[in-house]
Write a protein that holds these residues in place. Structure first.
Motif, mmCIF file in Angstrom:
data_model
loop_
_atom_site.group_PDB
_atom_site.id
_atom_site.type_symbol
_atom_site.label_atom_id
_atom_site.label_comp_id
_atom_site.label_asym_id
_atom_site.label_seq_id
_atom_site.Cartn_x
_atom_site.Cartn_y
_atom_site.Cartn_z
ATOM 1 N N ALA A 93 29.301 54.228 100.596
ATOM 2 C CA ALA A 93 29.869 52.877 100.687
ATOM 3 C C ALA A 93 29.514 52.026 99.469
ATOM 4 C CB ALA A 93 29.377 52.188 101.959
ATOM 5 N N HIS A 94 28.619 52.502 98.604
ATOM 6 C CA HIS A 94 28.160 51.686 97.473
ATOM 7 C C HIS A 94 29.302 51.135 96.630
ATOM 8 C CE1 HIS A 94 23.830 51.600 97.396
ATOM 9 N NE2 HIS A 94 23.765 52.891 97.633
ATOM 10 N N ARG A 95 30.196 51.989 96.193
ATOM 11 C CA ARG A 95 31.264 51.548 95.292
ATOM 12 C C ARG A 95 32.143 50.497 95.971
ATOM 13 N NH1 ARG A 95 33.129 52.711 89.917
ATOM 14 N NH2 ARG A 95 35.040 51.533 89.767
ATOM 15 N N SER A 96 32.518 50.748 97.215
ATOM 16 C CA SER A 96 33.355 49.776 97.935
ATOM 17 C C SER A 96 32.619 48.460 98.144
ATOM 18 C CB SER A 96 33.799 50.354 99.277
ATOM 19 O OG SER A 96 34.680 51.432 99.067
ATOM 20 N N LEU A 97 31.337 48.521 98.433
ATOM 21 C CA LEU A 97 30.550 47.297 98.593
ATOM 22 C C LEU A 97 30.507 46.508 97.289
ATOM 23 C CD1 LEU A 97 27.692 48.751 100.786
ATOM 24 C CD2 LEU A 97 29.120 46.794 101.429
ATOM 25 N N ASP A 98 30.317 47.199 96.180
ATOM 26 C CA ASP A 98 30.267 46.525 94.880
ATOM 27 C C ASP A 98 31.621 45.915 94.517
ATOM 28 O OD1 ASP A 98 27.584 47.170 94.550
ATOM 29 O OD2 ASP A 98 27.993 48.945 93.333
ATOM 30 N N GLU A 99 32.693 46.683 94.712
ATOM 31 C CA GLU A 99 34.018 46.168 94.389
ATOM 32 C C GLU A 99 34.387 44.993 95.292
ATOM 33 O OE1 GLU A 99 37.190 48.997 93.928
ATOM 34 O OE2 GLU A 99 35.935 50.375 92.780
ATOM 35 N N LEU A 100 34.092 45.122 96.581
ATOM 36 C CA LEU A 100 34.389 44.039 97.514
ATOM 37 C C LEU A 100 33.653 42.768 97.117
ATOM 38 C CD1 LEU A 100 35.579 42.882 100.128
ATOM 39 C CD2 LEU A 100 33.642 43.914 101.352
ATOM 40 N N ASP A 101 32.416 42.887 96.707
ATOM 41 C CA ASP A 101 31.636 41.730 96.291
ATOM 42 C C ASP A 101 32.322 41.008 95.126
ATOM 43 O OD1 ASP A 101 29.103 40.190 96.621
ATOM 44 O OD2 ASP A 101 28.801 40.841 94.546
ATOM 45 N N ILE A 102 32.835 41.769 94.184
ATOM 46 C CA ILE A 102 33.509 41.174 93.024
ATOM 47 C C ILE A 102 34.815 40.501 93.449
ATOM 48 C CG2 ILE A 102 34.695 41.742 90.857
ATOM 49 C CD1 ILE A 102 32.419 43.848 90.397
ATOM 50 N N VAL A 103 35.593 41.165 94.297
ATOM 51 C CA VAL A 103 36.862 40.583 94.759
ATOM 52 C C VAL A 103 36.599 39.307 95.554
ATOM 53 C CG1 VAL A 103 38.869 40.938 96.265
ATOM 54 C CG2 VAL A 103 38.154 42.752 94.695
ATOM 55 N N LEU A 104 35.617 39.335 96.443
ATOM 56 C CA LEU A 104 35.308 38.131 97.233
ATOM 57 C C LEU A 104 34.823 36.991 96.346
ATOM 58 C CD1 LEU A 104 33.633 39.725 100.376
ATOM 59 C CD2 LEU A 104 35.868 38.577 100.266
ATOM 60 N N ASP A 105 34.091 37.317 95.305
ATOM 61 C CA ASP A 105 33.625 36.292 94.368
ATOM 62 C C ASP A 105 34.807 35.627 93.658
ATOM 63 O OD1 ASP A 105 31.537 34.863 92.901
ATOM 64 O OD2 ASP A 105 32.133 36.093 91.187
ATOM 65 N N LYS A 106 35.822 36.388 93.364
ATOM 66 C CA LYS A 106 37.001 35.874 92.647
ATOM 67 C C LYS A 106 38.077 35.324 93.581
ATOM 68 C CE LYS A 106 35.603 36.743 88.552
ATOM 69 N NZ LYS A 106 35.291 35.617 87.706
ATOM 70 N N LEU A 107 37.910 35.511 94.878
ATOM 71 C CA LEU A 107 38.960 35.119 95.827
ATOM 72 C C LEU A 107 39.378 33.651 95.720
ATOM 73 C CD1 LEU A 107 40.802 36.336 97.965
ATOM 74 C CD2 LEU A 107 39.090 35.700 99.678
ATOM 75 N N PRO A 108 38.454 32.707 95.594
ATOM 76 C CA PRO A 108 38.900 31.309 95.451
ATOM 77 C C PRO A 108 39.812 31.092 94.237
ATOM 78 C CG PRO A 108 36.590 31.367 96.044
ATOM 79 C CD PRO A 108 36.992 32.783 95.723
ATOM 80 N N SER A 109 39.494 31.700 93.117
ATOM 81 C CA SER A 109 40.355 31.517 91.940
ATOM 82 C C SER A 109 41.669 32.277 92.094
ATOM 83 C CB SER A 109 39.637 31.904 90.650
ATOM 84 O OG SER A 109 39.259 33.248 90.671
ATOM 85 N N ILE A 110 41.639 33.407 92.769
ATOM 86 C CA ILE A 110 42.881 34.139 93.053
ATOM 87 C C ILE A 110 43.785 33.276 93.930
ATOM 88 C CG2 ILE A 110 43.873 36.137 94.261
ATOM 89 C CD1 ILE A 110 41.318 37.704 93.396
#
Length: 149
Positions: free
Chosen positions: A73-90
């Motif tokens: 799950a590491h890769r998905s957790l890392d990618e999800l963290d980045i997407v969630l961090d950018k979600l407000p600007s998206i």
């Protein structure tokens, strides 16, 4: 005499000078836990595209944990963290009304914290308890889905 000095020097270099050093092998690195950056993540082009991507990460993480292979799950957790961090600007770039930005920001942070609990458990070699956070994760995702563009 010179021949003997050369042989002794060669032996000293080859076998050491009698000192024994015990070297500990470094702990084997988890091949699934590789540092990534935003450039490594397929960023959603819009808020509408982000939601299925977030749900896909959730499903992958849950499946890895339930299968008894939480390190996967590491890769998905890392990618999800980045997407969630950018979600407000998206959301902002996708034309989501400004009055909904705070909801998105707060909910994205909540999701990041929930998934971070799982990530921390995996990193600390503890069994992650997906069921303990499953309902909160699903509620937060539902909240994000209620945001209109």
């Amino acid at each position: 005499m010179i021949y003997r000095i050369c042989l002794l020097s060669l032996a000293a270099f080859s076998f050491g000078c009698g000192k024994t050093e015990t070297q500990m092998a470094p702990e084997a690195a988890d091949p699934h836990d590789v540092p990534i950056t935003e450039a490594d993540v397929m960023m959603p082009a819009s808020y509408a595209e982000a939601l299925p991507q977030i749900k896909g990460y959730r499903d992958t993480i849950r499946s890895a944990i339930e299968a008894g292979t939480p390190a996967h799950a590491h890769r998905s957790l890392d990618e999800l963290d980045i997407v969630l961090d950018k979600l407000p600007s998206i959301a902002k770039d996708s034309g989501v009304p400004q009055e909904q930005w705070e909801t998105i920001n707060r909910t994205a942070r909540e999701l990041r914290n929930l998934f971070d609990q799982l990530h921390s458990a995996i990193d600390e070699k503890r069994a992650p308890d997906y069921q303990a956070v499953a309902e909160q994760i699903n509620q937060a995702i539902a909240k994000l889905e209620q945001v209109t563009q």
